[in-house]
Design a protein around this motif. Structure first.
Motif, PDB file in Angstrom:
ATOM      1  N   LEU A 136       0.810  -1.225   0.000  1.00  0.00           N
ATOM      2  CA  LEU A 136       0.000   0.000   0.000  1.00  0.00           C
ATOM      3  C   LEU A 136       0.842   1.272   0.000  1.00  0.00           C
ATOM      4  O   LEU A 136       0.467   2.281  -0.593  1.00  0.00           O
ATOM      5  CB  LEU A 136      -0.943   0.003   1.208  1.00  0.00           C
ATOM      6  CG  LEU A 136      -2.002  -1.093   1.204  1.00  0.00           C
ATOM      7  CD1 LEU A 136      -2.802  -1.062   2.510  1.00  0.00           C
ATOM      8  CD2 LEU A 136      -2.929  -0.933   0.007  1.00  0.00           C
ATOM      9  N   TRP A 137       2.001   1.234   0.656  1.00  0.00           N
ATOM     10  CA  TRP A 137       2.826   2.430   0.752  1.00  0.00           C
ATOM     11  C   TRP A 137       3.491   2.802  -0.571  1.00  0.00           C
ATOM     12  O   TRP A 137       3.890   3.945  -0.769  1.00  0.00           O
ATOM     13  CB  TRP A 137       3.912   2.251   1.818  1.00  0.00           C
ATOM     14  CG  TRP A 137       4.796   1.064   1.596  1.00  0.00           C
ATOM     15  CD1 TRP A 137       4.646  -0.172   2.149  1.00  0.00           C
ATOM     16  CD2 TRP A 137       5.942   0.992   0.746  1.00  0.00           C
ATOM     17  NE1 TRP A 137       5.626  -1.014   1.703  1.00  0.00           N
ATOM     18  CE2 TRP A 137       6.446  -0.328   0.833  1.00  0.00           C
ATOM     19  CE3 TRP A 137       6.601   1.887  -0.075  1.00  0.00           C
ATOM     20  CZ2 TRP A 137       7.562  -0.753   0.134  1.00  0.00           C
ATOM     21  CZ3 TRP A 137       7.710   1.459  -0.779  1.00  0.00           C
ATOM     22  CH2 TRP A 137       8.184   0.160  -0.665  1.00  0.00           C
ATOM     23  N   ASP A 150       1.878   5.786  -2.574  1.00  0.00           N
ATOM     24  CA  ASP A 150       2.105   7.059  -1.882  1.00  0.00           C
ATOM     25  C   ASP A 150       3.546   7.526  -2.033  1.00  0.00           C
ATOM     26  O   ASP A 150       3.802   8.695  -2.269  1.00  0.00           O
ATOM     27  CB  ASP A 150       1.763   6.935  -0.395  1.00  0.00           C
ATOM     28  CG  ASP A 150       0.272   6.787  -0.148  1.00  0.00           C
ATOM     29  OD1 ASP A 150      -0.519   7.256  -0.994  1.00  0.00           O
ATOM     30  OD2 ASP A 150      -0.093   6.204   0.882  1.00  0.00           O
ATOM     31  N   TYR A 151       4.486   6.608  -1.871  1.00  0.00           N
ATOM     32  CA  TYR A 151       5.897   6.968  -2.000  1.00  0.00           C
ATOM     33  C   TYR A 151       6.212   7.457  -3.410  1.00  0.00           C
ATOM     34  O   TYR A 151       6.982   8.402  -3.588  1.00  0.00           O
ATOM     35  CB  TYR A 151       6.786   5.781  -1.644  1.00  0.00           C
ATOM     36  CG  TYR A 151       7.107   5.664  -0.170  1.00  0.00           C
ATOM     37  CD1 TYR A 151       6.118   5.837   0.796  1.00  0.00           C
ATOM     38  CD2 TYR A 151       8.381   5.367   0.251  1.00  0.00           C
ATOM     39  CE1 TYR A 151       6.400   5.720   2.133  1.00  0.00           C
ATOM     40  CE2 TYR A 151       8.676   5.249   1.601  1.00  0.00           C
ATOM     41  CZ  TYR A 151       7.682   5.429   2.539  1.00  0.00           C
ATOM     42  OH  TYR A 151       7.977   5.314   3.869  1.00  0.00           O
ATOM     43  N   LYS A 206       9.038  10.020  -2.430  1.00  0.00           N
ATOM     44  CA  LYS A 206       9.705   9.682  -1.180  1.00  0.00           C
ATOM     45  C   LYS A 206      10.592   8.441  -1.303  1.00  0.00           C
ATOM     46  O   LYS A 206      11.173   8.007  -0.312  1.00  0.00           O
ATOM     47  CB  LYS A 206       8.656   9.449  -0.079  1.00  0.00           C
ATOM     48  CG  LYS A 206       7.917  10.706   0.321  1.00  0.00           C
ATOM     49  CD  LYS A 206       6.728  10.415   1.205  1.00  0.00           C
ATOM     50  CE  LYS A 206       7.133   9.923   2.566  1.00  0.00           C
ATOM     51  NZ  LYS A 206       5.969   9.768   3.467  1.00  0.00           N
TER      52      LYS A 206
END
Length: 64
Positions: free
Chosen positions: A13-14, A17-18, A23
């Motif tokens: 899931l991350w 977003d990254y 990020k």
């Protein structure tokens, strides 16, 4: 033969977003020739998101 869809993959899931928030630690990525790459890694049974190349400016390929 059935074509896989992007939603068929199981990404953490991350990851999205990254990617969106820039990020990911790109400065920790490897920059090596393919001869060295194949000594350490195998492409057998690998799942690849994409292959990005810049032959015009740097003659490089990025495997994701």
């Amino acid at each position: 033969m059935q074509q896989e869809k992007i939603e068929d993959y199981d990404y953490p899931l991350w990851l999205g977003d990254y990617l969106i928030q820039d990020k990911l630690p790109w400065n920790k990525g490897l920059s090596i020739g393919f001869q060295e790459f194949q000594k350490k890694y195998t492409l057998h049974d690998s799942c690849w998101i994409g292959l990005f190349y810049d032959v015009g400016d740097r003659a490089t390929v990025t495997l994701v």
